[in-house]
Design an enzyme around this catalytic site. Structure first.
Site, mmCIF file in Angstrom:
data_model
loop_
_atom_site.group_PDB
_atom_site.id
_atom_site.type_symbol
_atom_site.label_atom_id
_atom_site.label_comp_id
_atom_site.label_asym_id
_atom_site.label_seq_id
_atom_site.Cartn_x
_atom_site.Cartn_y
_atom_site.Cartn_z
ATOM 1 N N GLY A 45 -11.921 12.642 51.528
ATOM 2 C CA GLY A 45 -12.579 13.391 52.611
ATOM 3 C C GLY A 45 -13.468 14.502 52.079
ATOM 4 O O GLY A 45 -14.567 14.726 52.596
ATOM 5 N N GLU A 66 -11.514 22.000 43.953
ATOM 6 C CA GLU A 66 -10.656 20.864 43.557
ATOM 7 C C GLU A 66 -10.173 21.116 42.124
ATOM 8 O O GLU A 66 -10.979 21.218 41.215
ATOM 9 C CB GLU A 66 -11.460 19.555 43.645
ATOM 10 C CG GLU A 66 -10.800 18.344 42.995
ATOM 11 C CD GLU A 66 -9.460 17.946 43.613
ATOM 12 O OE1 GLU A 66 -9.403 17.634 44.812
ATOM 13 O OE2 GLU A 66 -8.447 17.964 42.874
ATOM 14 N N CYS A 192 -1.400 5.431 54.545
ATOM 15 C CA CYS A 192 -1.419 3.969 54.490
ATOM 16 C C CYS A 192 -0.042 3.353 54.725
ATOM 17 O O CYS A 192 0.611 2.880 53.793
ATOM 18 C CB CYS A 192 -2.005 3.458 53.182
ATOM 19 S SG CYS A 192 -2.451 1.728 53.325
ATOM 20 N N THR A 336 -5.625 6.980 56.527
ATOM 21 C CA THR A 336 -6.231 6.048 55.567
ATOM 22 C C THR A 336 -7.630 6.521 55.172
ATOM 23 O O THR A 336 -8.227 7.377 55.845
ATOM 24 C CB THR A 336 -6.384 4.635 56.175
ATOM 25 O OG1 THR A 336 -7.316 4.713 57.268
ATOM 26 C CG2 THR A 336 -5.080 4.055 56.660
ATOM 27 N N ALA A 337 -8.163 5.907 54.096
ATOM 28 C CA ALA A 337 -9.539 6.183 53.690
ATOM 29 C C ALA A 337 -10.508 5.624 54.735
ATOM 30 O O ALA A 337 -11.586 6.189 54.970
ATOM 31 C CB ALA A 337 -9.818 5.557 52.329
ATOM 32 N N CYS A 370 -6.059 -0.898 57.945
ATOM 33 C CA CYS A 370 -5.101 -1.108 56.872
ATOM 34 C C CYS A 370 -5.183 -2.565 56.430
ATOM 35 O O CYS A 370 -4.745 -3.459 57.170
ATOM 36 C CB CYS A 370 -3.700 -0.778 57.404
ATOM 37 S SG CYS A 370 -2.522 -0.600 56.089
HETATM 38 P P1 FAD Z 1 -6.965 12.728 49.175
HETATM 39 O O1 FAD Z 1 -7.977 11.687 48.876
HETATM 40 O O2 FAD Z 1 -5.566 12.494 48.705
HETATM 41 O O3 FAD Z 1 -7.538 14.099 48.598
HETATM 42 C C1 FAD Z 1 -6.876 15.337 48.665
HETATM 43 C C2 FAD Z 1 -7.452 16.194 47.534
HETATM 44 O O4 FAD Z 1 -7.009 17.541 47.709
HETATM 45 C C3 FAD Z 1 -6.972 15.749 46.150
HETATM 46 O O5 FAD Z 1 -8.079 15.528 45.322
HETATM 47 C C4 FAD Z 1 -6.120 16.899 45.669
HETATM 48 O O6 FAD Z 1 -6.181 17.102 44.273
HETATM 49 C C5 FAD Z 1 -6.725 18.070 46.432
HETATM 50 N N1 FAD Z 1 -5.796 19.191 46.608
HETATM 51 C C6 FAD Z 1 -4.488 19.159 46.957
HETATM 52 N N2 FAD Z 1 -3.994 20.408 47.017
HETATM 53 C C7 FAD Z 1 -5.017 21.244 46.709
HETATM 54 C C8 FAD Z 1 -5.144 22.654 46.630
HETATM 55 N N3 FAD Z 1 -4.114 23.465 46.860
HETATM 56 N N4 FAD Z 1 -6.355 23.173 46.324
HETATM 57 C C9 FAD Z 1 -7.426 22.356 46.103
HETATM 58 N N5 FAD Z 1 -7.372 21.021 46.168
HETATM 59 C C10 FAD Z 1 -6.174 20.474 46.460
HETATM 60 N N6 FAD Z 1 -6.550 3.789 52.687
HETATM 61 C C11 FAD Z 1 -7.310 2.776 53.182
HETATM 62 O O7 FAD Z 1 -8.241 3.011 53.939
HETATM 63 N N7 FAD Z 1 -7.076 1.473 52.865
HETATM 64 C C12 FAD Z 1 -6.065 1.140 52.017
HETATM 65 O O8 FAD Z 1 -5.877 -0.046 51.728
HETATM 66 C C13 FAD Z 1 -5.248 2.178 51.471
HETATM 67 N N8 FAD Z 1 -4.231 1.883 50.635
HETATM 68 C C14 FAD Z 1 -3.526 2.896 50.036
HETATM 69 C C15 FAD Z 1 -2.551 2.567 49.125
HETATM 70 C C16 FAD Z 1 -1.852 3.549 48.452
HETATM 71 C C17 FAD Z 1 -0.783 3.160 47.469
HETATM 72 C C18 FAD Z 1 -2.165 4.916 48.693
HETATM 73 C C19 FAD Z 1 -1.459 5.998 47.920
HETATM 74 C C20 FAD Z 1 -3.129 5.261 49.618
HETATM 75 C C21 FAD Z 1 -3.814 4.259 50.319
HETATM 76 N N9 FAD Z 1 -4.788 4.551 51.268
HETATM 77 C C22 FAD Z 1 -5.533 3.533 51.824
HETATM 78 C C23 FAD Z 1 -4.903 5.928 51.803
HETATM 79 C C24 FAD Z 1 -6.080 6.738 51.279
HETATM 80 O O9 FAD Z 1 -6.125 6.734 49.874
HETATM 81 C C25 FAD Z 1 -5.961 8.171 51.808
HETATM 82 O O10 FAD Z 1 -5.715 8.147 53.203
HETATM 83 C C26 FAD Z 1 -7.233 8.963 51.550
HETATM 84 O O11 FAD Z 1 -7.440 9.086 50.165
HETATM 85 C C27 FAD Z 1 -7.152 10.324 52.230
HETATM 86 O O12 FAD Z 1 -8.196 11.167 51.842
HETATM 87 P P2 FAD Z 1 -7.987 12.756 51.853
HETATM 88 O O13 FAD Z 1 -9.264 13.354 51.424
HETATM 89 O O14 FAD Z 1 -7.388 13.193 53.134
HETATM 90 O O15 FAD Z 1 -6.862 13.010 50.740
HETATM 91 C C1 UQ1 Z 2 -13.058 1.188 55.124
HETATM 92 O O1 UQ1 Z 2 -14.065 1.658 55.650
HETATM 93 C C2 UQ1 Z 2 -12.482 1.835 53.996
HETATM 94 O O2 UQ1 Z 2 -13.068 2.970 53.506
HETATM 95 C C3 UQ1 Z 2 -14.073 2.784 52.600
HETATM 96 C C4 UQ1 Z 2 -11.326 1.340 53.423
HETATM 97 O O3 UQ1 Z 2 -10.762 2.023 52.399
HETATM 98 C C5 UQ1 Z 2 -10.824 1.536 51.172
HETATM 99 C C6 UQ1 Z 2 -10.712 0.142 53.913
HETATM 100 O O4 UQ1 Z 2 -9.679 -0.288 53.371
HETATM 101 C C7 UQ1 Z 2 -11.323 -0.532 55.049
HETATM 102 C C8 UQ1 Z 2 -10.688 -1.792 55.506
HETATM 103 C C9 UQ1 Z 2 -12.454 -0.010 55.637
HETATM 104 C C10 UQ1 Z 2 -13.077 -0.670 56.850
HETATM 105 C C11 UQ1 Z 2 -14.269 -1.488 56.455
HETATM 106 C C12 UQ1 Z 2 -14.607 -2.689 56.952
HETATM 107 C C13 UQ1 Z 2 -15.848 -3.353 56.462
HETATM 108 C C14 UQ1 Z 2 -13.796 -3.423 57.941
#
Ligand code: FAD
Ligand code: UQ1
Length: 442
Positions: A45, A66, A192, A336-337, A370
């Site tokens: 994010g 970060e 996730c 999720t991402a 997902c």
């Molecule tokens: P993050 O990407 O986790 O980023 C948070 C950031 O904040 C990190 O870089 C961290 O270092 C930083 N931070 C933490 N504390 C501090 C602090 N005090 N000060 C400064 N920085 C700090 N999503 C999908 O869409 N599809 C999938 O198939 C999927 N599969 C997954 C499988 C696994 C095993 C895992 C672990 C996750 C999966 N996800 C998936 C989920 C996805 O990775 C997260 O939902 C996404 O990365 C969330 O983004 P975010 O920015 O909220 O958090």
């Molecule tokens: C998506 O947008 C996304 O973020 C880049 C993911 O994380 C890796 C996903 O797993 C999925 C499924 C999407 C949705 C994208 C499409 C094309 C259905």
């Protein structure tokens, strides 16, 4: 003068001198800076919003805080834990994903003081801002399970959720001889929510590939009362569980691991005080998760500790110049991402309006996705909204296992992530969905 000598000299000079010295240190060294847009967290994010804000207000007006040197594409860890992708493909240097010209503040956020538009870091920086975007993700709480994280020092135990333990999952799969293969789901919100299931299905397929399936008793112990929160996909997932002879136990929460004896203790959530102990040959742990402490301790948090944002606009409920995105927020959708992608497009529009003193108009519908990997070549692509209603991109039934969806997850998604999402060019598949469903209401 060496530091030790310097401080012993000050002690000899008495308390008055010491106070003076402290005064000097706190005032003289306070490292202050102001940014038009300050982004907290450089994960999915944070980097995505930095890229979008750079386009809006110029790189020189954006900074991101970060501490980590590496940025991880976490979704691929599912395939790393199953031995299908190398861990090294999940990480890139943070420096390489920070949008060009944006300031990287390599520190950890320690205190949030939104009443003063101020953020303090662990290395003594005081950062002020006009607009704040909170993207701090969530914290993994392995320590809430007795015997962990130290139990990861033993064999036959792994966890796809941590860069430190994901390769241990693959080791445990390879070492498996005979017995229980146990997969857990904790009693907290997690990111996730399909990932604990995905590694279970992949393990089943792995055991079949190496001829060990008849020696494995696969058990999914989940704190939830259902296998998956969305009925359409839950039905498919249950059919697969049945067809592959997998045992699912509901309302069971992992509370203790005796890694030396390979024992896992679960509390029975519907029978308070009762526990059940399982012997394991392999254990995959999904840890309890919570909002980061720094968020919980701040006035940005709701009662549950998550950043309290408007469900449609992502603007903070109390502080109009503060916004939240991703796992750290209380948005009532699956973390999720894919959700971050859809949120980033909405949040960009919200911030544009707020910057012009206008009311935000765009509304986030809770889109999340997902890719439920069900084997080494199949995937059910779940996509849904706040109401748990399917919101599918493709014009075919995504409730079925498909090869195409597996290749999308394994090969296409990483490209989309590094080259489009992190550059602020991917706001989720809504435009694609509309194109594919021309004429229908979705
Ligand atoms: P993050 O990407 O986790 O980023 C948070 C950031 O904040 C990190 O870089 C961290 O270092 C930083 N931070 C933490 N504390 C501090 C602090 N005090 N000060 C400064 N920085 C700090 N999503 C999908 O869409 N599809 C999938 O198939 C999927 N599969 C997954 C499988 C696994 C095993 C895992 C672990 C996750 C999966 N996800 C998936 C989920 C996805 O990775 C997260 O939902 C996404 O990365 C969330 O983004 P975010 O920015 O909220 O958090
Ligand atoms: C998506 O947008 C996304 O973020 C880049 C993911 O994380 C890796 C996903 O797993 C999925 C499924 C999407 C949705 C994208 C499409 C094309 C259905």
């Amino acid at each position: 003068m060496p530091v030790a000598h310097h401080s012993s000299l000050l002690r000899k000079l008495g308390p008055h001198t010491l106070r003076l010295r402290q005064f000097h240190l706190t005032t003289g060294c306070a490292d202050k800076s102001h940014h038009e847009v300050l982004v907290l967290g450089g994960g999915t994010g944070g980097i995505t919003m930095s890229a979008r804000m750079r386009r809006k207000v110029g790189a020189g007006n954006v900074a991101v805080v970060e501490p980590s040197e590496q940025h991880y594409y976490q979704p691929i860890w599912t395939l790393v834990g199953a031995g299908a992708k190398p861990l090294k493909m999940s990480g890139r240097p943070t420096a390489s994903v920070i949008p060009s010209g944006v300031t990287w503040i390599k520190s950890k956020v320690q205190e949030l003081d939104p009443d003063k538009n101020l953020v303090r870091t662990d290395d003594g920086k005081e950062l002020t801002y006009r607009y704040l975007i909170v993207a701090l993700g969530l914290q993994l709480q392995y320590h809430k399970i007795k015997g962990l994280p130290e139990g990861f020092g033993a064999s036959r135990i792994g966890s796809n959720y941590s860069v430190n333990f994901v390769e241990k999952t693959w080791r445990a799969l390879q070492d498996f001889e005979e017995g229980n293969a146990i997969f857990t789901f904790p009693n907290t919100p997690i990111k996730c929510a399909g990932a604990p299931l995905k590694i279970m299905y992949l393990s089943d397929h792995h055991f079949r590939k190496v001829g060990k399936r008849s020696k494995a008793n696969i058990i999914y112990n989940t704190s939830l009362p259902v296998i998956f929160g969305v009925k359409k996909y839950a039905e498919t997932l249950l059919e697969i569980v049945k067809a592959r002879n997998i045992n699912v136990n509901y309302r069971m929460n992992l509370i203790e691991v005796h890694a030396d004896k390979r024992e896992a203790v679960f509390e029975l959530l519907d029978s308070p005080g009762e526990t059940k102990t399982f012997q394991y040959e392999m254990l995959h742990v999904t840890p309890p998760m919570a909002s980061p402490d720094v968020v919980q301790q701040s006035s940005l948090a709701d009662a549950g500790g998550w950043v309290d944002v408007n469900k449609e606009t992502l603007q903070h409920m109390k502080y109009p110049n503060v916004f939240g995105i991703g796992d750290c927020t209380n948005l009532p959708t699956s973390k999720t991402a894919a959700a971050v992608a859809a949120q980033s497009a909405i949040l960009s529009q919200t911030i544009s309006k707020v910057m012009k003193n206008q009311r935000p108009l765009s509304k986030y519908d809770g889109y999340t996705s997902c890719p439920l990997v069900t084997s080494y070549n199949k995937c059910v692509l779940a996509e849904f909204d706040y109401d748990g209603e399917p919101l599918e991109t493709f014009p075919f039934n995504q409730g079925k296992e498909r090869r195409t969806m597996f290749h999308m997850k394994a090969d296409l998604m990483p490209i989309l992530y590094w080259h489009a999402l992190l550059r602020g060019l991917w706001g989720g598949p809504a435009p694609l969905r509309k194109l594919m469903h021309l004429g229908s209401s979705k």
